[in-house]
Design a protein around this motif. Structure first.
Motif, PDB file in Angstrom:
ATOM      1  N   GLU A 163       6.240  28.040  34.986  1.00 45.74           N
ATOM      2  CA  GLU A 163       5.186  26.517  35.344  1.00 45.74           C
ATOM      3  C   GLU A 163       4.473  26.664  35.218  1.00 45.74           C
ATOM      4  OE1 GLU A 163       6.159  21.999  37.087  1.00 45.74           O
ATOM      5  OE2 GLU A 163       7.573  23.055  37.179  1.00 45.74           O
ATOM      6  N   LEU A 164       4.148  27.520  36.845  1.00 44.73           N
ATOM      7  CA  LEU A 164       2.722  27.377  37.268  1.00 44.73           C
ATOM      8  C   LEU A 164       1.436  28.604  36.379  1.00 44.73           C
ATOM      9  CD1 LEU A 164       0.816  26.810  39.582  1.00 44.73           C
ATOM     10  CD2 LEU A 164       1.828  29.041  40.763  1.00 44.73           C
ATOM     11  N   LEU A 165       1.820  29.001  35.207  1.00 45.80           N
ATOM     12  CA  LEU A 165       1.211  29.773  34.876  1.00 45.80           C
ATOM     13  C   LEU A 165       0.912  29.383  33.403  1.00 45.80           C
ATOM     14  CD1 LEU A 165       2.772  33.299  35.084  1.00 45.80           C
ATOM     15  CD2 LEU A 165       0.337  32.724  35.830  1.00 45.80           C
ATOM     16  N   ASP A 166       1.444  28.713  32.340  1.00 46.78           N
ATOM     17  CA  ASP A 166       1.039  27.858  31.559  1.00 46.78           C
ATOM     18  C   ASP A 166       0.545  26.815  31.135  1.00 46.78           C
ATOM     19  OD1 ASP A 166       3.874  28.258  30.812  1.00 46.78           O
ATOM     20  OD2 ASP A 166       4.840  26.435  31.449  1.00 46.78           O
ATOM     21  N   PRO A 167      -0.878  26.782  31.854  1.00 42.47           N
ATOM     22  CA  PRO A 167      -1.768  26.436  31.162  1.00 42.47           C
ATOM     23  C   PRO A 167      -2.902  27.247  31.598  1.00 42.47           C
ATOM     24  CG  PRO A 167      -1.679  25.300  33.453  1.00 42.47           C
ATOM     25  CD  PRO A 167      -0.431  25.710  33.706  1.00 42.47           C
ATOM     26  N   VAL A 168      -3.002  28.849  32.592  1.00 37.51           N
ATOM     27  CA  VAL A 168      -3.439  29.158  32.366  1.00 37.51           C
ATOM     28  C   VAL A 168      -3.842  30.491  30.808  1.00 37.51           C
ATOM     29  CG1 VAL A 168      -3.965  31.854  33.527  1.00 37.51           C
ATOM     30  CG2 VAL A 168      -3.339  30.314  34.533  1.00 37.51           C
ATOM     31  N   ARG A 169      -2.290  30.162  30.577  1.00 37.61           N
ATOM     32  CA  ARG A 169      -2.032  30.833  29.649  1.00 37.61           C
ATOM     33  C   ARG A 169      -2.805  30.105  27.718  1.00 37.61           C
ATOM     34  NH1 ARG A 169       3.910  31.089  31.173  1.00 37.61           N
ATOM     35  NH2 ARG A 169       4.750  33.130  31.922  1.00 37.61           N
ATOM     36  N   GLU A 170      -2.330  29.107  28.328  1.00 39.39           N
ATOM     37  CA  GLU A 170      -3.102  28.211  27.496  1.00 39.39           C
ATOM     38  C   GLU A 170      -4.614  28.573  26.836  1.00 39.39           C
ATOM     39  OE1 GLU A 170      -3.086  23.140  26.286  1.00 39.39           O
ATOM     40  OE2 GLU A 170      -1.470  24.209  27.780  1.00 39.39           O
ATOM     41  N   HIS A 171      -5.002  28.556  28.204  1.00 43.23           N
ATOM     42  CA  HIS A 171      -6.350  28.564  28.504  1.00 43.23           C
ATOM     43  C   HIS A 171      -7.403  29.439  27.746  1.00 43.23           C
ATOM     44  CE1 HIS A 171     -10.873  27.658  29.850  1.00 43.23           C
ATOM     45  NE2 HIS A 171     -10.673  29.597  30.221  1.00 43.23           N
ATOM     46  N   PHE A 172      -6.390  30.332  27.106  1.00 40.69           N
ATOM     47  CA  PHE A 172      -6.501  32.084  27.506  1.00 40.69           C
ATOM     48  C   PHE A 172      -5.722  31.991  25.854  1.00 40.69           C
ATOM     49  CE2 PHE A 172      -8.180  32.988  31.709  1.00 40.69           C
ATOM     50  CZ  PHE A 172      -8.842  33.624  31.045  1.00 40.69           C
ATOM     51  N   ASP A 173      -5.888  31.010  25.239  1.00 40.18           N
ATOM     52  CA  ASP A 173      -4.699  31.605  23.970  1.00 40.18           C
ATOM     53  C   ASP A 173      -5.787  30.150  22.392  1.00 40.18           C
ATOM     54  OD1 ASP A 173      -3.032  31.760  21.828  1.00 40.18           O
ATOM     55  OD2 ASP A 173      -2.078  29.715  22.024  1.00 40.18           O
ATOM     56  N   THR A 174      -6.751  30.650  22.250  1.00 40.82           N
ATOM     57  CA  THR A 174      -7.691  30.644  21.607  1.00 40.82           C
ATOM     58  C   THR A 174      -8.650  32.001  21.135  1.00 40.82           C
ATOM     59  OG1 THR A 174      -9.877  30.755  23.469  1.00 40.82           O
ATOM     60  CG2 THR A 174      -8.620  28.803  22.819  1.00 40.82           C
ATOM     61  N   PRO A 175      -8.843  31.820  20.037  1.00 46.87           N
ATOM     62  CA  PRO A 175      -9.948  33.372  19.244  1.00 46.87           C
ATOM     63  C   PRO A 175     -10.820  34.016  20.482  1.00 46.87           C
ATOM     64  CG  PRO A 175      -9.352  32.017  17.846  1.00 46.87           C
ATOM     65  CD  PRO A 175      -9.289  30.946  18.816  1.00 46.87           C
ATOM     66  N   GLU A 176     -11.500  32.461  21.326  1.00 45.67           N
ATOM     67  CA  GLU A 176     -12.792  33.194  21.792  1.00 45.67           C
ATOM     68  C   GLU A 176     -12.541  34.143  22.506  1.00 45.67           C
ATOM     69  OE1 GLU A 176     -16.289  31.100  24.446  1.00 45.67           O
ATOM     70  OE2 GLU A 176     -14.829  30.018  23.203  1.00 45.67           O
ATOM     71  N   MET A 177     -11.329  33.798  23.366  1.00 47.22           N
ATOM     72  CA  MET A 177     -11.336  34.383  24.816  1.00 47.22           C
ATOM     73  C   MET A 177     -10.270  35.134  24.201  1.00 47.22           C
ATOM     74  SD  MET A 177     -11.698  32.413  27.384  1.00 47.22           S
ATOM     75  CE  MET A 177     -12.997  32.119  26.728  1.00 47.22           C
ATOM     76  N   GLN A 178      -9.501  35.311  23.525  1.00 44.84           N
ATOM     77  CA  GLN A 178      -8.781  36.549  23.072  1.00 44.84           C
ATOM     78  C   GLN A 178      -9.458  37.592  22.468  1.00 44.84           C
ATOM     79  OE1 GLN A 178      -5.444  35.556  20.205  1.00 44.84           O
ATOM     80  NE2 GLN A 178      -4.962  34.215  21.658  1.00 44.84           N
TER      81      GLN A 178
END
Length: 392
Positions: free
Chosen positions: A328-343
């Motif tokens: 639950e704590l990591l969900d916002p972090v994963r979401e932030h990196f779930d973009t082509p730019e971040m990947q």
């Protein structure tokens, strides 16, 4: 984060700044400054390996500092990363520095810490200046090899034949305190030798001795220090939910044993304090089936520890509950990196290792006699031909 630092007394600010720390060097100096103004401090991180969940611990403490009215600087120590026995090759340092900044910001957002009050500085923005370099040379003329090696022994990667770069690391970290214009440096208790090194040598350059604030070290899932170089001891911030569950399930967690229990201590140092920041109250829920007593809500770590020690909480239930709360704590972090730019940034910072092609083995041919001749050729004819070829 609620509450205004302006409404806090110097004593209340001191309590916030020092709570849950492992050690404070220079507490009297800290009290003296707080009696007059808010302190300026920095926390530094060298962008080497991929960031793991133990980074939530210093982030929680940064929230305390901001609430206490401190002026906080986050140093992205790119030069240090390169100097530390090539943990980060120079070609990758720039990308890893950008990755670390994005990770730190995403963690802080996830736990509700305002970014506008933070200052981010990249080490190379001033560590390559003529002034810093000259001070580094002055320090090199003062410091013995023994002191430099001792100072970095808990932080710099130890190898059989160390490079000279590892000996420069402690001195540069000491100088960072002066060049960032801070009153204090915050770090883990594993930095203690570098902190005492700075206290000894900065005054010899004519600079003030700083305050040092130290967090306790958070054990990894195996009970030892959580380290980016040990995949079995840590959980990557970008690990998927199933990976998180699998790693925590594999963790050693002896029933009734509190000491060295990495799963239990993770709840203490990460889950309880982050829930207070996110939800306004310290809370952790043990999830279990009704037939085993149903869910239990804990508002303090001490109560959870007592019940676990009394074997009222099964290790399996503790593990699954910690995994659920961490995901639950990591969900916002994963979401932030779930973009082509971040990947793309992650791939640039940590490119997958090249797969070396195995050389194709040539099939062995049966040995043949050189210059074979028909078996019916007379021996004398062969000898005459060979002699003719050797004549000048």
């Amino acid at each position: 984060m609620s509450g205004s630092s302006e409404a806090l007394s110097a004593e209340e600010k001191l309590a916030l700044i020092t709570r849950n720390l492992g050690e404070v060097l220079g507490e009297e100096q800290l009290k003296a400054i707080l009696a007059e103004r808010d302190i300026k401090l920095y926390w530094g991180t060298a962008p080497t390996g991929r960031v793991h969940v133990a980074y939530f611990v210093p982030m929680v403490k940064l929230a305390d500092y901001l609430k206490a009215g401190c002026h906080v600087t986050i140093l992205l120590a790119d030069i240090h990363a390169f100097l530390d026995n090539m943990k980060a090759p120079i070609e990758l340092v720039k990308a890893r520095t950008k990755y670390y900044e994005q990770v730190v910001k995403s963690i802080l957002r996830a736990i509700g810490v305002p970014l506008e009050k933070l200052r981010f500085v990249v080490g190379s923005s001033y560590e390559l200046s003529a002034e810093f370099s000259m001070d580094n040379y002055k320090l090199a003329a003062l410091v013995s090899e023994h002191d430099a090696k001792k100072a970095g022994s808990e932080v710099v990667k130890q190898v059989e034949s160390p490079a000279l770069s590892g000996l420069l690391y402690p001195g540069m970290q000491a100088l960072d305190e002066e060049y960032l214009g801070v009153d204090a440096q915050f770090g883990g208790i594993d930095q203690r030798k570098i902190f005492t090194f700075a206290e000894k040598y900065l005054p010899q350059l004519g600079y003030a001795k700083r305050i040092h604030l130290m967090n306790p070290m958070v054990p990894g899932l195996n009970g030892s220090k959580m380290s980016a170089s040990d995949p079995d001891s840590k959980i990557d911030l970008l690990d998927g939910k199933k990976a998180v569950e699998k790693k925590i399930k594999k963790a050693f967690c002896e029933e009734g044993k509190v000491e060295g229990n990495g799963v239990l201590l993770f709840a203490k140092y990460v889950l309880f304090p982050t829930s207070e920041l996110r939800k306004g109250k310290s809370v952790f829920e043990i999830l279990r089936k009704e037939e085993y007593g149903g869910n239990i809500l804990y508002n303090s770590y001490e109560d959870l520890e007592r019940d676990f020690a009394d074997k009222k909480i099964h290790p399996g239930d503790l593990k699954s509950s910690v995994a659920a709360a961490l995901n639950e704590l990591l969900d916002p972090v994963r979401e932030h990196f779930d973009t082509p730019e971040m990947q793309k940034l992650v791939l640039e910072a940590y490119p997958p290792p090249e797969v070396k092609k195995k050389p194709v083995k040539q099939k062995k041919k049966h040995n043949k006699r050189p210059d074979t001749v028909p078996s019916d050729t007379p021996a004398t004819q062969i000898v005459e031909e060979q002699l003719a070829q050797t004549q000048i």
